[in-house]
Design a protein around this motif. Structure first.
Motif, PDB file in Angstrom:
ATOM      1  N   UNK A 160      13.376  -3.695  -2.422  1.00 48.21           N
ATOM      2  CA  UNK A 160      13.595  -4.671  -3.494  1.00 48.21           C
ATOM      3  C   UNK A 160      14.988  -4.526  -4.103  1.00 48.21           C
ATOM      4  N   UNK A 161      15.496  -3.312  -4.203  1.00 50.46           N
ATOM      5  CA  UNK A 161      16.848  -3.102  -4.729  1.00 50.46           C
ATOM      6  C   UNK A 161      17.887  -3.766  -3.825  1.00 50.46           C
ATOM      7  N   UNK A 162      17.709  -3.644  -2.501  1.00 50.07           N
ATOM      8  CA  UNK A 162      18.625  -4.305  -1.563  1.00 50.07           C
ATOM      9  C   UNK A 162      18.539  -5.822  -1.691  1.00 50.07           C
ATOM     10  N   UNK A 163      17.333  -6.342  -1.831  1.00 48.44           N
ATOM     11  CA  UNK A 163      17.149  -7.795  -1.971  1.00 48.44           C
ATOM     12  C   UNK A 163      17.796  -8.294  -3.257  1.00 48.44           C
ATOM     13  N   UNK A 164      17.643  -7.546  -4.334  1.00 47.26           N
ATOM     14  CA  UNK A 164      18.244  -7.946  -5.608  1.00 47.26           C
ATOM     15  C   UNK A 164      19.771  -7.923  -5.519  1.00 47.26           C
ATOM     16  N   UNK A 165      20.301  -6.901  -4.874  1.00 44.61           N
ATOM     17  CA  UNK A 165      21.755  -6.793  -4.714  1.00 44.61           C
ATOM     18  C   UNK A 165      22.300  -8.002  -3.954  1.00 44.61           C
ATOM     19  N   UNK A 166      21.619  -8.377  -2.861  1.00 44.90           N
ATOM     20  CA  UNK A 166      22.069  -9.537  -2.075  1.00 44.90           C
ATOM     21  C   UNK A 166      22.005 -10.818  -2.897  1.00 44.90           C
ATOM     22  N   UNK A 191      12.874  -8.414  -9.677  1.00 44.42           N
ATOM     23  CA  UNK A 191      12.060  -7.846  -8.609  1.00 44.42           C
ATOM     24  C   UNK A 191      10.799  -7.229  -9.200  1.00 44.42           C
ATOM     25  N   UNK A 192       9.709  -7.339  -8.454  1.00 47.62           N
ATOM     26  CA  UNK A 192       8.413  -6.824  -8.893  1.00 47.62           C
ATOM     27  C   UNK A 192       7.726  -6.176  -7.701  1.00 47.62           C
ATOM     28  N   UNK A 193       7.237  -4.970  -7.891  1.00 49.25           N
ATOM     29  CA  UNK A 193       6.414  -4.312  -6.877  1.00 49.25           C
ATOM     30  C   UNK A 193       5.042  -4.093  -7.495  1.00 49.25           C
ATOM     31  N   UNK A 194       4.028  -4.521  -6.779  1.00 47.04           N
ATOM     32  CA  UNK A 194       2.685  -4.363  -7.318  1.00 47.04           C
ATOM     33  C   UNK A 194       1.712  -4.015  -6.197  1.00 47.04           C
ATOM     34  N   UNK A 248       8.794   4.584  -3.117  1.00 45.32           N
ATOM     35  CA  UNK A 248      10.216   4.732  -2.789  1.00 45.32           C
ATOM     36  C   UNK A 248      10.713   3.647  -1.840  1.00 45.32           C
ATOM     37  N   UNK A 249      10.002   3.401  -0.755  1.00 48.31           N
ATOM     38  CA  UNK A 249      10.445   2.417   0.240  1.00 48.31           C
ATOM     39  C   UNK A 249      10.431   1.004  -0.329  1.00 48.31           C
ATOM     40  N   UNK A 250       9.393   0.698  -1.083  1.00 52.43           N
ATOM     41  CA  UNK A 250       9.299  -0.627  -1.705  1.00 52.43           C
ATOM     42  C   UNK A 250      10.441  -0.819  -2.692  1.00 52.43           C
ATOM     43  N   UNK A 251      10.676   0.191  -3.528  1.00 45.84           N
ATOM     44  CA  UNK A 251      11.759   0.111  -4.513  1.00 45.84           C
ATOM     45  C   UNK A 251      13.106  -0.085  -3.831  1.00 45.84           C
ATOM     46  N   UNK A 288       0.885  -1.162   0.000  1.00 46.15           N
ATOM     47  CA  UNK A 288       0.000   0.000   0.000  1.00 46.15           C
ATOM     48  C   UNK A 288       0.920   1.208   0.000  1.00 46.15           C
ATOM     49  N   UNK A 289       0.763   2.102  -0.963  1.00 50.50           N
ATOM     50  CA  UNK A 289       1.671   3.246  -1.037  1.00 50.50           C
ATOM     51  C   UNK A 289       1.590   4.151   0.194  1.00 50.50           C
ATOM     52  N   UNK A 290       2.641   4.893   0.400  1.00 52.16           N
ATOM     53  CA  UNK A 290       2.692   5.895   1.462  1.00 52.16           C
ATOM     54  C   UNK A 290       1.648   6.964   1.140  1.00 52.16           C
ATOM     55  N   UNK A 291       1.002   7.493   2.154  1.00 48.25           N
ATOM     56  CA  UNK A 291      -0.046   8.505   1.943  1.00 48.25           C
ATOM     57  C   UNK A 291       0.545   9.793   1.366  1.00 48.25           C
TER      58      UNK A 291
END
Length: 106
Positions: free
Chosen positions: A40-46, A56-59, A34-37, A8-11
Motif C-alpha cells: 500500500x505504501x508503494x501504491x500511495x507513492x505512485x 490507503x486502508x488495510x483490513x 508488513x507485506x500489505x503495508x 489474511x495475515x502471515x502465519x
C-alpha cells in the motif's frame, strides 16, 4: 481515491522464520501486516507522484464483505477490483465477483 487491501495475515510460523533470518536491527519491523503495508505504501507513492490524492486502508476479513464496508464508509461512486495473481495463489473463489454480488444486496 482509496486504495484498499483485504488480507489474511502471515502465519506466526512464517513471521518467526522471517525474524530469525533478519538482521537484529530490522527484526522489530517484521509483523503480520508488513507485506500489505509495504504494498500500500508503494501504491500511495505512485499515486502521489501523479498528483492524485489518495488514502490507503488495510483490513482483515472476508474480501466481499470488507469491500462493501469500505465502499459504504468512503461513499464510493466507483469500485475497481483487481484479481491479478489470484489464480496462481489457488484461491477457490472470485472475490471481485463476490464483491459485486454482495453490493447488489445493500
Amino acid at each position: 481515491m482509496v486504495r484498499a487491501s483485504v488480507y489474511t495475515p502471515v502465519s506466526d510460523r512464517e513471521l518467526t522464520r522471517e525474524r530469525a533470518e533478519a538482521p537484529p536491527a530490522a527484526q522489530w519491523s517484521i509483523h503480520a501486516t508488513e507485506r500489505v503495508d509495504a504494498t500500500l505504501a508503494r501504491a500511495k507513492k505512485r499515486a502521489l507522484e501523479r498528483e492524485l490524492q489518495t488514502e490507503t486502508v488495510a483490513r482483515r476479513g472476508e474480501p466481499a464483505d470488507v469491500i462493501c464496508e469500505l465502499a459504504a464508509e468512503h461513499e464510493a461512486d466507483l469500485l475497481v477490483i483487481g484479481n491479478k495473481g489470484m489464480n496462481r495463489r489457488g484461491l477457490p473463489r472470485s472475490y471481485p465477483r463476490e464483491g459485486v454480488e454482495a453490493s447488489r444486496g445493500r
